[in-house]
Enzyme design. Structure first.
Site, short mmCIF file in Angstrom:
data_model
loop_
_atom_site.label_atom_id
_atom_site.label_comp_id
_atom_site.label_asym_id
_atom_site.label_seq_id
_atom_site.Cartn_x
_atom_site.Cartn_y
_atom_site.Cartn_z
N GLY A 32 1.26 -5.25 1.11
CA GLY A 32 -0.55 -5.18 -0.08
C GLY A 32 -0.06 -5.73 -0.99
O GLY A 32 -1.44 -6.29 -2.30
N ALA A 87 0.74 -0.76 0.03
CA ALA A 87 -0.01 0.05 0.02
C ALA A 87 0.67 0.96 -0.18
O ALA A 87 2.16 0.89 0.39
CB ALA A 87 -0.92 -0.23 1.75
N GLU A 103 -0.73 -9.17 -0.64
CA GLU A 103 -2.25 -9.27 0.11
C GLU A 103 -3.25 -9.06 -1.46
O GLU A 103 -3.69 -9.59 -2.19
CB GLU A 103 -2.70 -7.99 0.93
CG GLU A 103 -2.14 -9.05 1.76
CD GLU A 103 -2.11 -7.01 2.54
OE1 GLU A 103 -1.62 -6.09 2.67
OE2 GLU A 103 -3.09 -6.85 3.97
N GLU A 157 5.00 -4.84 7.49
CA GLU A 157 4.08 -3.99 8.02
C GLU A 157 4.71 -3.78 9.12
O GLU A 157 4.26 -2.22 9.49
CB GLU A 157 2.63 -4.18 7.81
CG GLU A 157 2.39 -3.90 6.36
CD GLU A 157 2.11 -5.13 5.72
OE1 GLU A 157 2.71 -6.18 5.59
OE2 GLU A 157 0.85 -5.45 4.99
N1 CAA Z 1 4.59 2.81 -0.25
C1 CAA Z 1 5.13 4.55 -1.22
N2 CAA Z 1 5.95 4.51 -1.47
C2 CAA Z 1 6.33 3.49 -2.01
C3 CAA Z 1 6.67 2.29 -1.42
C4 CAA Z 1 5.25 1.91 -0.50
N3 CAA Z 1 4.43 1.35 -0.55
N4 CAA Z 1 7.46 1.46 -1.76
C5 CAA Z 1 8.27 2.09 -2.16
N5 CAA Z 1 7.77 2.99 -2.80
C6 CAA Z 1 9.17 4.33 -3.24
C7 CAA Z 1 10.11 4.65 -2.46
O1 CAA Z 1 9.76 5.30 -1.21
C8 CAA Z 1 11.10 5.30 -3.75
O2 CAA Z 1 10.74 5.85 -3.76
P1 CAA Z 1 11.21 8.14 -3.96
O3 CAA Z 1 12.53 7.72 -5.06
O4 CAA Z 1 10.28 9.41 -4.25
O5 CAA Z 1 12.03 7.61 -2.89
C9 CAA Z 1 10.78 4.29 -5.21
O6 CAA Z 1 9.22 3.70 -4.66
C10 CAA Z 1 11.57 3.25 -5.33
O7 CAA Z 1 11.45 3.11 -3.47
P2 CAA Z 1 13.03 2.25 -3.16
O8 CAA Z 1 13.92 3.51 -3.60
O9 CAA Z 1 13.47 2.34 -1.94
O10 CAA Z 1 13.68 0.66 -3.75
P3 CAA Z 1 15.20 -0.41 -3.19
O11 CAA Z 1 15.12 -0.86 -4.66
O12 CAA Z 1 16.15 0.44 -2.92
O13 CAA Z 1 14.00 -0.89 -2.55
C11 CAA Z 1 11.90 -2.30 -1.50
C12 CAA Z 1 13.39 -1.78 -2.74
C13 CAA Z 1 12.69 -2.84 -0.76
C14 CAA Z 1 10.96 -2.78 -2.34
C15 CAA Z 1 11.67 -0.98 -0.60
O14 CAA Z 1 10.70 0.35 -1.14
C16 CAA Z 1 10.67 -1.35 0.17
O15 CAA Z 1 11.06 -1.75 1.31
N6 CAA Z 1 9.33 -0.41 0.25
C17 CAA Z 1 7.93 -0.86 1.31
C18 CAA Z 1 7.77 -1.71 0.98
C19 CAA Z 1 6.50 -1.93 2.40
O16 CAA Z 1 7.03 -1.18 3.62
N7 CAA Z 1 5.07 -2.69 1.89
C20 CAA Z 1 4.66 -2.49 2.73
C21 CAA Z 1 3.38 -0.89 2.95
S1 CAA Z 1 2.44 -0.85 4.69
C22 CAA Z 1 1.25 -2.00 3.40
O17 CAA Z 1 1.26 -2.55 2.67
C23 CAA Z 1 0.08 -2.15 4.77
C24 CAA Z 1 -1.29 -2.83 3.95
O18 CAA Z 1 -1.37 -4.18 4.50
C25 CAA Z 1 -1.85 -3.20 3.19
#
Ligand code: CAA
Length: 258
Positions: free
Chosen positions: A109, A66, A112, A132
């Site tokens: 998400g 998400a 999911e 999360e």
């Molecule tokens: N939401 C918003 N933006 C996101 C995102 C997310 N879930 N995941 C990645 N992005 C964005 C980053 O902020 C980044 O944006 P900027 O360039 O503007 O900084 C861009 O996408 C590229 O991401 P990274 O630079 O982080 O890429 P990476 O290759 O270094 O890492 C990754 C990849 C390991 C997937 C890392 O992006 C990450 O950990 N993302 C978040 C994963 C996460 O925590 N997901 C759960 C979200 S909460 C949820 O989903 C609740 C639910 O139950 C539904």
């Protein structure tokens, strides 16, 4: 076909290919993605020329969760008051089958939504996780429930509590994905599988999907009875007569969808 900003929709024969398309955010799922996806899936369900959909992302990410930036400033009243994420229940009510074709990250998400689809085909690059807890929250789109159903308590609990990712091989061993294909072949293989499904009698496809899903909602005896009733019901269709006649006459069935 409708114009969308965050998804791409393409018909390949009787298969609809839907591609999440927010590369700058690794396909993070915000409200606009949900609205566009719901619109596209409703159109797909209504379109008699289409029999099965494929939902995919990019080579790097199916979806990285998400949209954290969208949720960051929200409080309890916003989330609970608006029943945030409840819209995804409508996605799961799509009647025709949807295959998730997952390459790269399917996190939070993203994992999911892949699990909301009817089955997951994974590229050898796929990575699944529910991270999360690292954000001091939890899955909110059904992940704790669907992952526990798919892989059992031990793995689901470990993944939710630690945020550890599963690679494609582990996901296949655990039963989360139906099979693994080389990343370069993922879309072709998923579309080919969708076209195979779309080539079956449409009412039989709906009934098969409905009865397998019932296994996750019903007791065994009720589920078996539900299956039998749907099976009986299919004997009221023209396509059952055609399917069995075609077998006996050693020819391919021609479906009317009735
Ligand atoms: N939401 C918003 N933006 C996101 C995102 C997310 N879930 N995941 C990645 N992005 C964005 C980053 O902020 C980044 O944006 P900027 O360039 O503007 O900084 C861009 O996408 C590229 O991401 P990274 O630079 O982080 O890429 P990476 O290759 O270094 O890492 C990754 C990849 C390991 C997937 C890392 O992006 C990450 O950990 N993302 C978040 C994963 C996460 O925590 N997901 C759960 C979200 S909460 C949820 O989903 C609740 C639910 O139950 C539904």
């Amino acid at each position: 076909m409708a114009e969308y900003e965050t998804i791409l929709v393409e018909q390949r024969g009787a298969a609809t290919l839907v591609t999440l398309n927010r590369p700058q955010a690794l396909n993070a799922l915000n409200g606009q993605v949900l609205d566009e996806l719901l619109h596209a899936m409703a159109a797909f369900d209504k379109d008699a020329s289409q029999g099965c959909a494929v939902l995919t992302g990019s080579a790097k990410a199916f979806a990285a969760g998400a949209d954290i930036k969208e949720m960051q400033a929200q409080g309890f009243a916003d989330m609970y008051g608006h029943d945030f994420f409840a819209g995804w229940d409508r996605f799961t009510r799509t009647r025709k089958p949807i295959i998730a074709a997952v390459a790269g990250y399917a996190l939070g998400g993203g994992c999911e939504v892949a699990m909301m689809c009817d089955f997951i085909l994974a590229a050898d690059t796929a990575k699944f996780g529910q991270p999360e807890v690292k954000l001091a929250v939890s899955p909110g789109m059904g992940g704790s429930q669907r992952l526990a159903h798919a892989v059992g308590k031990a793995k689901a609990m470990e993944m939710c509590l630690t945020g550890r990712m599963m690679d494609a091989a582990e996901a296949e061993r655990a039963g989360l994905v139906s099979r693994i294909v080389p990343a370069d072949d993922l879309i072709d293989e998923a579309v080919k599988t969708a076209q195979t499904i779309a080539g079956m009698a449409p009412l039989a496809v709906l009934a098969n999907k409905e009865m397998v899903n019932a296994a996750f909602e019903m007791s065994l005896s009720h589920g078996v009875q539900f299956e039998r009733r749907l099976f009986h019901g299919l004997f009221g269709t023209e396509d059952q007569s055609e399917g069995m006649a075609a077998f006996v006459e050693k020819r391919a069935g021609v479906w009317s969808g009735r």
